[in-house]
Design an enzyme around this catalytic site. Sequence first.
Site, PDB file in Angstrom:
ATOM      1  N   GLU A   1       0.859  -1.181   0.000  1.00  0.00           N
ATOM      2  CA  GLU A   1       0.000   0.000   0.000  1.00  0.00           C
ATOM      3  C   GLU A   1       0.897   1.233   0.000  1.00  0.00           C
ATOM      4  OE1 GLU A   1      -2.633  -0.243   3.363  1.00  0.00           O
ATOM      5  OE2 GLU A   1      -3.782  -1.867   2.472  1.00  0.00           O
TER       6      GLU A   1
ATOM      7  N   HIS B   1      -0.229   4.318   1.945  1.00  0.00           N
ATOM      8  CA  HIS B   1      -0.469   4.178   3.370  1.00  0.00           C
ATOM      9  C   HIS B   1       0.770   4.634   4.133  1.00  0.00           C
ATOM     10  CE1 HIS B   1      -2.185   1.474   6.753  1.00  0.00           C
ATOM     11  NE2 HIS B   1      -1.347   2.334   7.270  1.00  0.00           N
TER      12      HIS B   1
END
Length: 73
Positions: free
Chosen positions: A32, A35
């Site tokens: 991710e 993130h």
Amino acid sequence: MTGSWLAQLAWEYGFVIPYTVAAESRTGYVPEPWHLRWVGLPLATLLWEQAYPTSGYPTADDWLLALEELMGR
């Protein structure tokens, strides 16, 4: 362009990307790159110096768990 900047310089502001390609087998999360997790400058610097984005170990979660244990939480 922004993603590249984050990947290379987020640690200078105390942020890490906890779910990297290299760490997927350890964390169980798909990468991710958006993130970010703030862990503070000392820990982010240590992780960057240990090449966490490409090594898969240690992960940001490993260090956070170790800090929690040290603090008795």
